[in-house]
Enzyme design. Structure first.
Site, PDB file in Angstrom:
ATOM      1  N   ASP A  72       0.831  -1.208   0.000  1.00 29.49           N
ATOM      2  CA  ASP A  72       0.000   0.000   0.000  1.00 29.49           C
ATOM      3  C   ASP A  72       0.863   1.254   0.000  1.00 29.49           C
ATOM      4  OD1 ASP A  72       0.718  -0.709   2.718  1.00 29.49           O
ATOM      5  OD2 ASP A  72      -0.695   0.815   3.427  1.00 29.49           O
ATOM      6  N   GLU A 137      -0.055  -0.759   5.933  1.00 32.50           N
ATOM      7  CA  GLU A 137       1.029  -0.201   6.746  1.00 32.50           C
ATOM      8  C   GLU A 137       0.912   1.308   6.838  1.00 32.50           C
ATOM      9  OE1 GLU A 137       4.958   1.366   7.969  1.00 32.50           O
ATOM     10  OE2 GLU A 137       3.835   1.797   6.147  1.00 32.50           O
TER      11      GLU A 137
END
Length: 379
Positions: A72, A137
Protein backbone atom coordinates in the site's frame (compact mmCIF):
# COMPACT_ATOMS: atom_id res chain seq x y z
CA UNK A 1 15.79 -2.99 -18.54
CA UNK A 2 16.78 -4.96 -15.44
CA UNK A 3 14.34 -7.41 -13.90
CA UNK A 4 14.26 -5.40 -10.69
CA UNK A 5 13.43 -2.17 -12.49
CA UNK A 6 10.73 -3.88 -14.54
CA UNK A 7 9.04 -5.34 -11.46
CA UNK A 8 9.28 -2.01 -9.64
CA UNK A 9 7.49 -0.32 -12.54
CA UNK A 10 4.81 -3.02 -12.61
CA UNK A 11 4.11 -2.44 -8.92
CA UNK A 12 4.07 1.37 -9.21
CA UNK A 13 1.52 1.11 -12.03
CA UNK A 14 -0.98 -0.38 -9.57
CA UNK A 15 -2.73 2.38 -7.61
CA UNK A 16 -2.60 0.52 -4.31
CA UNK A 17 -3.67 3.25 -1.90
CA UNK A 18 -4.30 1.85 1.60
CA UNK A 19 -5.90 -0.66 2.03
CA UNK A 20 -6.44 -1.58 -1.65
CA UNK A 21 -3.68 -3.94 -2.77
CA UNK A 22 -4.73 -3.68 -6.44
CA UNK A 23 -3.47 -7.25 -6.96
CA UNK A 24 0.16 -6.32 -6.26
CA UNK A 25 0.42 -9.38 -4.04
CA UNK A 26 -1.04 -11.59 -6.77
CA UNK A 27 1.86 -10.49 -8.96
CA UNK A 28 4.32 -11.35 -6.20
CA UNK A 29 2.70 -14.75 -5.63
CA UNK A 30 3.16 -15.64 -9.31
CA UNK A 31 6.88 -14.87 -9.08
CA UNK A 32 7.40 -16.63 -5.75
CA UNK A 33 5.37 -19.72 -6.66
CA UNK A 34 7.70 -20.27 -9.60
CA UNK A 35 10.55 -20.53 -7.07
CA UNK A 36 8.75 -23.10 -4.95
CA UNK A 37 7.32 -20.80 -2.27
CA UNK A 38 4.23 -21.94 -0.42
CA UNK A 39 1.89 -19.06 0.37
CA UNK A 40 -1.24 -18.10 2.21
CA UNK A 41 -3.36 -14.98 2.02
CA UNK A 42 -4.76 -13.55 5.25
CA UNK A 43 -7.55 -11.03 4.69
CA UNK A 44 -9.04 -8.77 7.35
CA UNK A 45 -11.47 -5.86 6.93
CA UNK A 46 -10.51 -5.17 3.34
CA UNK A 47 -6.78 -5.60 3.98
CA UNK A 48 -4.79 -8.19 2.03
CA UNK A 49 -1.79 -9.86 3.67
CA UNK A 50 0.65 -12.39 2.24
CA UNK A 51 2.81 -14.93 4.05
CA UNK A 52 5.03 -16.95 1.71
CA UNK A 53 7.80 -19.38 2.68
CA UNK A 54 10.39 -21.43 0.81
CA UNK A 55 12.00 -23.97 3.10
CA UNK A 56 15.67 -24.78 2.83
CA UNK A 57 17.16 -28.26 3.02
CA UNK A 58 17.42 -27.93 6.81
CA UNK A 59 13.63 -27.54 6.99
CA UNK A 60 12.19 -26.00 10.12
CA UNK A 61 15.48 -26.68 11.93
CA UNK A 62 17.29 -24.15 9.73
CA UNK A 63 17.39 -20.39 10.06
CA UNK A 64 14.55 -18.38 8.52
CA UNK A 65 15.21 -14.99 6.95
CA UNK A 66 12.08 -12.96 6.21
CA UNK A 67 11.48 -9.81 4.21
CA UNK A 68 8.64 -7.60 5.44
CA UNK A 69 7.08 -4.91 3.31
CA UNK A 70 3.89 -3.16 2.27
CA UNK A 71 2.24 -2.86 -1.10
CA UNK A 72 0.00 0.00 0.00
CA UNK A 73 0.96 3.62 -0.59
CA UNK A 74 -0.22 6.95 0.78
CA UNK A 75 -2.66 9.08 -1.27
CA UNK A 76 -1.17 11.16 -4.06
CA UNK A 77 -2.30 14.58 -2.89
CA UNK A 78 -3.16 17.19 -5.54
CA UNK A 79 -2.50 15.65 -8.95
CA UNK A 80 -1.72 19.04 -10.47
CA UNK A 81 1.35 19.26 -8.25
CA UNK A 82 2.89 16.16 -9.83
CA UNK A 83 5.06 16.59 -12.92
CA UNK A 84 3.93 13.17 -14.16
CA UNK A 85 1.01 10.89 -13.32
CA UNK A 86 1.75 9.24 -9.94
CA UNK A 87 0.75 5.76 -11.09
CA UNK A 88 2.47 5.92 -14.46
CA UNK A 89 6.15 5.02 -13.85
CA UNK A 90 8.15 7.80 -15.45
CA UNK A 91 11.90 8.20 -16.06
CA UNK A 92 13.34 11.69 -15.80
CA UNK A 93 16.89 12.86 -15.06
CA UNK A 94 18.06 9.42 -13.97
CA UNK A 95 15.16 8.95 -11.55
CA UNK A 96 12.10 6.72 -11.58
CA UNK A 97 9.03 8.72 -10.53
CA UNK A 98 5.78 7.34 -9.13
CA UNK A 99 3.91 6.92 -5.88
CA UNK A 100 5.55 4.10 -3.95
CA UNK A 101 8.81 4.21 -5.91
CA UNK A 102 10.84 4.68 -2.72
CA UNK A 103 8.25 3.61 -0.15
CA UNK A 104 8.47 0.75 -0.80
CA UNK A 105 7.88 -0.91 -4.14
CA UNK A 106 11.53 -0.85 -5.22
CA UNK A 107 12.46 -2.66 -2.00
CA UNK A 108 9.83 -5.35 -2.58
CA UNK A 109 10.93 -5.83 -6.18
CA UNK A 110 14.55 -5.92 -5.07
CA UNK A 111 14.01 -8.70 -2.57
CA UNK A 112 11.91 -10.76 -4.98
CA UNK A 113 14.61 -10.62 -7.67
CA UNK A 114 17.33 -11.15 -5.06
CA UNK A 115 15.51 -14.31 -3.97
CA UNK A 116 15.25 -15.49 -7.58
CA UNK A 117 18.97 -15.02 -8.12
CA UNK A 118 19.82 -16.60 -4.76
CA UNK A 119 17.72 -19.72 -5.38
CA UNK A 120 19.19 -20.11 -8.86
CA UNK A 121 22.73 -19.91 -7.48
CA UNK A 122 22.02 -21.95 -4.33
CA UNK A 123 19.26 -24.48 -5.14
CA UNK A 124 20.18 -26.49 -2.03
CA UNK A 125 20.20 -23.49 0.32
CA UNK A 126 20.12 -24.57 3.95
CA UNK A 127 18.00 -21.84 5.50
CA UNK A 128 14.49 -20.68 4.60
CA UNK A 129 13.22 -17.49 2.94
CA UNK A 130 9.90 -15.82 3.77
CA UNK A 131 7.89 -12.80 2.68
CA UNK A 132 5.43 -10.95 4.92
CA UNK A 133 3.59 -8.38 2.79
CA UNK A 134 0.62 -6.22 3.80
CA UNK A 135 -1.65 -3.58 2.27
CA UNK A 136 -2.20 -1.85 5.64
CA UNK A 137 1.03 -0.20 6.75
CA UNK A 138 0.38 3.39 5.72
CA UNK A 139 -3.08 3.36 7.33
CA UNK A 140 -4.31 2.27 10.76
CA UNK A 141 -2.06 -0.82 10.68
CA UNK A 142 -4.67 -2.77 12.65
CA UNK A 143 -5.42 -5.44 10.04
CA UNK A 144 -2.02 -5.81 8.41
CA UNK A 145 1.28 -7.16 9.68
CA UNK A 146 -0.10 -7.57 13.19
CA UNK A 147 -2.67 -10.09 11.91
CA UNK A 148 0.02 -12.20 10.25
CA UNK A 149 2.19 -12.05 13.36
CA UNK A 150 -0.74 -13.17 15.52
CA UNK A 151 -1.45 -16.07 13.16
CA UNK A 152 2.19 -17.16 13.24
CA UNK A 153 2.29 -16.84 17.03
CA UNK A 154 -0.82 -18.98 17.37
CA UNK A 155 0.87 -21.88 15.60
CA UNK A 156 4.27 -21.42 17.17
CA UNK A 157 6.14 -20.11 14.12
CA UNK A 158 9.04 -17.70 14.47
CA UNK A 159 11.59 -15.92 12.33
CA UNK A 160 15.31 -15.75 13.02
CA UNK A 161 16.00 -12.63 10.95
CA UNK A 162 13.77 -10.05 9.32
CA UNK A 163 14.65 -7.24 6.93
CA UNK A 164 11.97 -4.56 6.65
CA UNK A 165 12.24 -2.72 3.34
CA UNK A 166 11.55 0.77 4.68
CA UNK A 167 13.42 3.62 2.96
CA UNK A 168 16.08 4.24 5.61
CA UNK A 169 18.89 5.79 3.58
CA UNK A 170 19.55 9.50 4.02
CA UNK A 171 22.16 10.95 1.66
CA UNK A 172 23.67 7.80 0.11
CA UNK A 173 22.23 4.35 -0.43
CA UNK A 174 23.00 2.32 2.67
CA UNK A 175 24.30 5.14 4.85
CA UNK A 176 21.71 4.33 7.52
CA UNK A 177 19.74 1.29 8.65
CA UNK A 178 17.26 1.10 11.51
CA UNK A 179 17.96 -1.43 14.23
CA UNK A 180 15.05 -0.29 16.36
CA UNK A 181 12.29 2.26 16.70
CA UNK A 182 10.92 4.32 19.53
CA UNK A 183 7.54 3.55 21.00
CA UNK A 184 4.60 5.89 20.45
CA UNK A 185 1.96 6.71 23.05
CA UNK A 186 -0.65 9.46 22.84
CA UNK A 187 -2.85 11.03 25.47
CA UNK A 188 -6.10 12.97 25.25
CA UNK A 189 -6.46 15.16 28.33
CA UNK A 190 -9.63 17.04 29.32
CA UNK A 191 -9.21 19.49 32.19
CA UNK A 192 -12.54 20.49 33.69
CA UNK A 193 -13.46 23.98 34.82
CA UNK A 194 -16.66 25.98 35.25
CA UNK A 195 -17.98 28.03 32.34
CA UNK A 196 -18.94 31.61 33.04
CA UNK A 197 -19.00 35.23 31.94
CA UNK A 198 -15.49 36.54 31.45
CA UNK A 199 -16.35 39.69 33.44
CA UNK A 200 -17.17 37.56 36.50
CA UNK A 201 -14.20 35.20 36.88
CA UNK A 202 -15.02 34.64 40.55
CA UNK A 203 -18.18 32.84 39.43
CA UNK A 204 -16.32 30.58 37.01
CA UNK A 205 -13.26 28.36 37.03
CA UNK A 206 -10.95 28.88 34.06
CA UNK A 207 -9.56 25.48 32.96
CA UNK A 208 -6.85 27.08 30.83
CA UNK A 209 -5.44 28.92 33.84
CA UNK A 210 -5.64 25.74 35.90
CA UNK A 211 -3.90 23.74 33.20
CA UNK A 212 -1.06 26.16 32.46
CA UNK A 213 1.27 25.38 35.42
CA UNK A 214 0.90 21.62 34.93
CA UNK A 215 1.49 21.99 31.20
CA UNK A 216 4.66 23.97 31.83
CA UNK A 217 5.92 21.25 34.16
CA UNK A 218 5.17 18.51 31.65
CA UNK A 219 7.01 20.43 28.93
CA UNK A 220 10.06 20.90 31.17
CA UNK A 221 10.16 17.31 32.46
CA UNK A 222 13.15 15.14 31.52
CA UNK A 223 11.63 11.73 31.12
CA UNK A 224 14.84 9.74 30.74
CA UNK A 225 18.37 10.05 29.38
CA UNK A 226 18.00 7.55 26.56
CA UNK A 227 20.67 4.89 26.18
CA UNK A 228 23.33 3.64 23.79
CA UNK A 229 20.82 3.19 20.99
CA UNK A 230 18.03 5.68 21.71
CA UNK A 231 17.85 9.44 22.30
CA UNK A 232 15.97 10.66 25.39
CA UNK A 233 12.21 10.23 25.41
CA UNK A 234 10.26 13.22 24.09
CA UNK A 235 6.86 14.61 25.11
CA UNK A 236 5.15 16.95 22.65
CA UNK A 237 1.79 18.71 22.56
CA UNK A 238 -0.01 18.23 19.24
CA UNK A 239 -3.30 20.05 19.89
CA UNK A 240 -4.79 22.45 22.43
CA UNK A 241 -8.40 23.59 22.32
CA UNK A 242 -10.65 25.49 24.68
CA UNK A 243 -13.53 27.92 24.45
CA UNK A 244 -16.52 28.54 22.22
CA UNK A 245 -14.95 31.15 19.97
CA UNK A 246 -16.65 33.96 21.86
CA UNK A 247 -14.48 36.61 23.53
CA UNK A 248 -16.65 37.00 26.62
CA UNK A 249 -17.01 33.39 27.79
CA UNK A 250 -14.70 31.45 30.11
CA UNK A 251 -14.52 27.90 28.79
CA UNK A 252 -15.88 24.96 30.72
CA UNK A 253 -13.00 22.68 29.79
CA UNK A 254 -9.60 22.66 28.10
CA UNK A 255 -8.52 19.80 25.83
CA UNK A 256 -4.93 18.81 25.17
CA UNK A 257 -3.60 16.08 22.90
CA UNK A 258 0.01 15.01 23.35
CA UNK A 259 2.41 12.29 22.31
CA UNK A 260 5.37 10.43 23.78
CA UNK A 261 8.11 8.99 21.60
CA UNK A 262 9.87 6.78 24.09
CA UNK A 263 12.85 4.50 24.23
CA UNK A 264 13.59 1.23 25.95
CA UNK A 265 14.80 3.36 28.88
CA UNK A 266 11.15 4.00 29.86
CA UNK A 267 7.97 1.96 30.13
CA UNK A 268 4.36 2.71 29.27
CA UNK A 269 3.31 2.29 32.88
CA UNK A 270 6.11 4.47 34.22
CA UNK A 271 5.42 7.36 31.84
CA UNK A 272 1.69 7.25 32.49
CA UNK A 273 2.22 7.26 36.24
CA UNK A 274 4.49 10.31 36.06
CA UNK A 275 1.98 12.27 33.96
CA UNK A 276 -0.80 11.47 36.41
CA UNK A 277 1.42 12.46 39.33
CA UNK A 278 2.07 15.90 37.82
CA UNK A 279 -1.61 16.47 37.05
CA UNK A 280 -2.62 15.34 40.54
CA UNK A 281 0.00 17.57 42.15
CA UNK A 282 -1.71 20.56 40.57
CA UNK A 283 -5.08 19.33 41.89
CA UNK A 284 -6.71 19.25 38.48
CA UNK A 285 -10.12 17.74 37.80
CA UNK A 286 -9.44 15.83 34.61
CA UNK A 287 -10.06 12.85 32.37
CA UNK A 288 -7.15 11.26 30.51
CA UNK A 289 -7.37 8.61 27.79
CA UNK A 290 -4.25 6.79 26.59
CA UNK A 291 -3.50 5.16 23.24
CA UNK A 292 -0.36 3.08 22.77
CA UNK A 293 0.42 2.84 19.05
CA UNK A 294 3.56 0.78 19.46
CA UNK A 295 6.20 -0.31 21.92
CA UNK A 296 9.89 0.38 21.31
CA UNK A 297 11.98 -2.41 19.89
CA UNK A 298 15.71 -2.85 19.56
CA UNK A 299 18.00 -5.26 17.75
CA UNK A 300 21.51 -5.13 19.26
CA UNK A 301 24.48 -5.70 16.99
CA UNK A 302 24.46 -9.29 15.81
CA UNK A 303 24.40 -11.60 12.80
CA UNK A 304 21.81 -9.66 10.79
CA UNK A 305 23.21 -6.17 11.37
CA UNK A 306 26.73 -7.42 10.69
CA UNK A 307 25.67 -9.18 7.48
CA UNK A 308 23.77 -6.14 6.28
CA UNK A 309 26.64 -3.77 7.08
CA UNK A 310 29.09 -6.01 5.21
CA UNK A 311 26.75 -6.33 2.22
CA UNK A 312 26.28 -2.56 2.02
CA UNK A 313 30.02 -1.95 2.29
CA UNK A 314 30.90 -4.55 -0.34
CA UNK A 315 28.22 -3.37 -2.77
CA UNK A 316 28.35 0.42 -2.33
CA UNK A 317 31.53 1.22 -0.38
CA UNK A 318 29.39 2.94 2.26
CA UNK A 319 29.87 2.37 6.00
CA UNK A 320 26.36 2.18 7.40
CA UNK A 321 25.09 3.70 10.64
CA UNK A 322 22.72 1.93 13.02
CA UNK A 323 19.91 4.29 14.00
CA UNK A 324 16.61 4.29 15.88
CA UNK A 325 15.38 7.71 14.70
CA UNK A 326 12.13 8.37 12.89
CA UNK A 327 8.57 7.23 13.34
CA UNK A 328 7.08 3.81 14.01
CA UNK A 329 7.14 0.93 11.54
CA UNK A 330 5.75 -2.58 11.31
CA UNK A 331 9.02 -3.76 12.81
CA UNK A 332 7.37 -3.21 16.19
CA UNK A 333 4.97 -6.09 15.49
CA UNK A 334 7.53 -8.41 13.93
CA UNK A 335 9.86 -8.01 16.93
CA UNK A 336 7.37 -10.10 18.92
CA UNK A 337 8.36 -13.22 16.99
CA UNK A 338 11.79 -12.30 15.66
CA UNK A 339 14.89 -11.47 17.74
CA UNK A 340 16.69 -9.62 14.94
CA UNK A 341 14.74 -7.02 12.95
CA UNK A 342 16.58 -4.48 10.78
CA UNK A 343 15.12 -1.96 8.34
CA UNK A 344 16.96 -1.11 5.14
CA UNK A 345 15.88 0.49 1.90
CA UNK A 346 16.42 3.40 -0.51
CA UNK A 347 16.69 7.14 0.10
CA UNK A 348 13.73 8.62 1.95
CA UNK A 349 13.91 12.30 0.93
CA UNK A 350 10.91 12.12 -1.42
CA UNK A 351 8.62 9.68 0.38
CA UNK A 352 5.00 10.76 0.97
CA UNK A 353 5.66 13.83 -1.22
CA UNK A 354 4.57 14.79 -4.70
CA UNK A 355 7.02 13.54 -7.34
CA UNK A 356 8.16 10.63 -5.15
CA UNK A 357 11.11 8.93 -6.83
CA UNK A 358 14.11 6.63 -6.57
CA UNK A 359 17.46 6.94 -8.30
CA UNK A 360 17.48 4.35 -11.09
CA UNK A 361 21.16 3.74 -10.36
CA UNK A 362 20.24 2.61 -6.83
CA UNK A 363 17.78 -0.12 -7.82
CA UNK A 364 20.26 -2.85 -8.77
CA UNK A 365 22.63 -2.18 -5.83
CA UNK A 366 19.62 -2.36 -3.48
CA UNK A 367 18.75 -5.78 -4.88
CA UNK A 368 22.37 -6.88 -4.69
CA UNK A 369 22.63 -5.95 -1.00
CA UNK A 370 19.58 -8.09 -0.26
CA UNK A 371 21.08 -11.01 -2.23
CA UNK A 372 24.39 -10.71 -0.40
CA UNK A 373 22.59 -10.94 2.96
CA UNK A 374 20.75 -14.07 1.83
CA UNK A 375 24.08 -15.59 0.80
CA UNK A 376 25.74 -14.76 4.11
CA UNK A 377 22.97 -15.99 6.40
CA UNK A 378 21.12 -18.92 4.84
CA UNK A 379 23.15 -20.33 1.92
Amino acid sequence: MSGTLALTEQLIARASVTPDDQHCQRLLIERLAALGFEHETIESNGVTNLWAVKRGVDGTAGKLLAFAGHTDVVPTGPLEQWHSAPFEPTHRDGKLYGRGAADMKASIAGFVVASEEFVAAHPAHRGSIAFLITSDEEGPATDGTIKVVEALQARGERMDYCIVGEPTSSARLGDMVKNGRRGSMSGKLIVKGVQGHIAYPHLAKNPVHLLAPALAELVAERWDDGNEYFPPTTWQVSNIHSGTGATNVIAGHADVMFNFRFSTASTVEGLQARVHAILDKHKLDYDLQWTVSGLPFLTPRGDLSNALAAAIRDETGVTTELSTTGGTSDGRFIARICPQVIEFGPLNASIHKTDEHIEVAHIEPLKNVYRRVLEQLIA
